[in-house]
Design a protein around this motif. Structure first.
Motif, mmCIF file in Angstrom:
data_model
loop_
_atom_site.group_PDB
_atom_site.id
_atom_site.type_symbol
_atom_site.label_atom_id
_atom_site.label_comp_id
_atom_site.label_asym_id
_atom_site.label_seq_id
_atom_site.Cartn_x
_atom_site.Cartn_y
_atom_site.Cartn_z
ATOM 1 N N TYR A 95 0.854 -1.185 0.000
ATOM 2 C CA TYR A 95 0.000 0.000 0.000
ATOM 3 C C TYR A 95 0.895 1.242 0.000
ATOM 4 O O TYR A 95 1.951 1.243 0.626
ATOM 5 C CB TYR A 95 -0.899 0.036 1.253
ATOM 6 N N TYR A 97 1.018 5.196 1.147
ATOM 7 C CA TYR A 97 0.383 5.982 2.208
ATOM 8 C C TYR A 97 0.973 7.386 2.172
ATOM 9 O O TYR A 97 2.178 7.563 2.318
ATOM 10 C CB TYR A 97 0.661 5.303 3.551
ATOM 11 N N VAL A 110 3.506 0.989 2.846
ATOM 12 C CA VAL A 110 3.037 0.133 3.934
ATOM 13 C C VAL A 110 3.440 -1.294 3.588
ATOM 14 O O VAL A 110 3.081 -1.810 2.522
ATOM 15 C CB VAL A 110 1.515 0.222 4.122
ATOM 16 N N HIS A 185 -4.773 11.937 5.347
ATOM 17 C CA HIS A 185 -4.257 10.578 5.205
ATOM 18 C C HIS A 185 -4.873 9.968 3.941
ATOM 19 O O HIS A 185 -6.097 9.918 3.814
ATOM 20 C CB HIS A 185 -4.638 9.716 6.407
ATOM 21 N N LEU A 187 -4.568 6.507 1.279
ATOM 22 C CA LEU A 187 -4.042 5.152 1.144
ATOM 23 C C LEU A 187 -4.421 4.595 -0.220
ATOM 24 O O LEU A 187 -5.577 4.703 -0.646
ATOM 25 C CB LEU A 187 -4.625 4.266 2.248
ATOM 26 N N VAL A 242 5.349 1.495 8.050
ATOM 27 C CA VAL A 242 5.220 2.432 6.939
ATOM 28 C C VAL A 242 6.591 3.068 6.765
ATOM 29 O O VAL A 242 7.162 3.611 7.712
ATOM 30 C CB VAL A 242 4.156 3.513 7.195
#
Length: 416
Positions: A95, A97, A110, A185, A187, A242
């Motif tokens: 992922y 981020y 991530v 934030h 993602l 992360v």
């Protein structure tokens, strides 16, 4: 350079539905007090604070480390899963981020980071940990059978790694929210096989990763892995992380306030400070412009302190830090504070609270003097970690903070 793609790996993340992400996402467990968390989660049954700080759902007199707290955390976690609020991706993936705080932007990966690399110090530390805090995280991981609080890591600057993540951020995000503190934030999913293979190879070729924030979480994950190996159980070979480029990381000042002048009057204290620092009055609140300089607030006035250069051991990555210099040259010899971990006469104020907080605590009479520090630099942190040393307490304050709950790492069925 060591090349080992097992430094990180993709994993099948447990994450909120896009429609619930804003309600689920919460500040890290160690940022809010229990009272603050209870207030923040009021009226929001989906808040991840019900998992990360489950004492908020129990009577206030219950000890925060009592068995029923971990049991309630597991119950609340399972309820979010059973209700379909948290869903697990069908196969391992990475992922991207992104955190946005005002003009500051940082984009990271991530991933599941290798416990073996942590144990061998390829994932490097710069802080001591406290056994009681490690124990707390071990109990939390075991209760949930999951790691829900990501460790903040930094990687050496690498243009190829940044390009790979930039390519992932062009698609529709899984979650995009602005938290109560104004931090955005976002993602994104990375599930293309070729892209994941390139990411594994590029990150796997890095000589080291560096823990920025989350020493207790990573230490606890290592303990859980070791315990499960002894018991013949698997599924705990990695920890949730992360990973951001070092150049994008933002460290704020971590300031000091001291309760008294160790029996000295103001004039005598200034004379003692002047033996080690060049002291000059400042027109107003002073935020240091470079290393070797700190601001001091004393008796309603600000001063600029510049350490005498001959007192700074430039060849020692730990002792040359501004926080070390202040401790060695002023806090210990003048104020009699030699143990920053245990001495109750000193307290620490994160830079997010501003210089006004330093003035407030001195003007109120609670504290006698305050020191505004120049932020520790990432290069300094990495230099200390590279030689296997640790930094003084409260040396770094990273902002922005990661959210809890956006992605969790389940331990069962996860293999290296």
């Amino acid at each position: 350079m060591t090349s080992d793609s097992s430094l990180i790996r993709p994993f099948a993340g447990l994450r909120p539905r896009s429609t619930d992400a804003a309600a689920v996402a919460a500040p890290p467990y160690d940022v809010l007090s229990s009272d603050e968390a209870r207030l923040a989660a009021t009226g929001n049954p989906l808040s991840f604070l019900h998992v990360s700080k489950a004492e908020i759902d129990l009577p206030p007199e219950v000890d925060h480390y009592a068995p029923e707290v971990y049991a309630r955390s597991a119950l609340n976690f399972r309820r979010l899963i059973d209700d379909g609020v948290l869903c697990r991706d069908p196969r391992p993936c990475y992922y991207a981020y992104r955190l946005v705080m005002g003009e500051h932007v940082q984009t990271g990966l991530v991933a599941a980071a290798s416990i073996a690399a942590y144990d061998s110090n390829r994932i490097r530390k710069h802080e001591f940990t406290r056994p009681d805090k490690e124990d707390d995280r071990v109990r939390q991981i075991e209760a949930l059978n999951a790691q829900t609080g990501p460790v903040l890591l930094a990687h050496p600057d690498d243009a190829q790694a940044e390009e790979l993540l930039a390519g992932a951020t062009g698609q529709t995000p899984l979650a995009d929210l602005t938290a109560a503190d104004g931090i955005r934030h976002t993602l994104w999913l990375i599930d293309d096989g070729a892209a994941m293979a390139r990411i594994s190879a590029v990150f796997g070729a890095m000589p080291a990763l560096y823990i920025a924030d989350g020493h207790h979480r990573s230490a606890a994950a290592s303990r859980v892995a070791a315990s499960r190996r002894l018991a013949g159980r698997g599924g705990a070979d990695s920890f949730l992380a992360v990973i951001f480029p070092a150049r994008q990381m933002q460290i704020l000042d971590y300031n000091r306030v001291v309760r008294d002048l160790n029996g000295l009057g103001v004039d005598a204290f200034l004379l003692a400070v002047g033996e080690r620092y060049r002291v000059s009055p400042a027109a107003g609140p002073l935020r240091p412009e470079c290393g070797g300089v700190c601001g001091m607030y004393l008796a309603g006035r600000w001063y600029r302190l510049q350490v005498r250069s001959e007192l700074v051991p430039l060849s020692d990555p730990v002792r040359r830090l501004d926080v070390s210099v202040l401790a060695e040259q002023l806090l210990a010899p003048v104020l009699g504070i030699s143990d920053l971990r245990r001495d109750t006469r000193i307290d620490f104020v994160g830079g997010m609270r501003g210089l006004g907080e330093l003035e407030r605590r001195v003007d109120s009479g609670e504290m006698a003097v305050a020191f505004a520090m120049y932020p520790t630099q990432m290069a300094d942190l990495m230099a200390v970690a590279d030689i296997g040393q640790v930094m003084p307490p409260k040396s770094t304050w990273f902002e922005p903070k990661l959210a809890d709950g956006l992605v969790s790492l389940m331990l069962d069925r996860e293999t290296g």
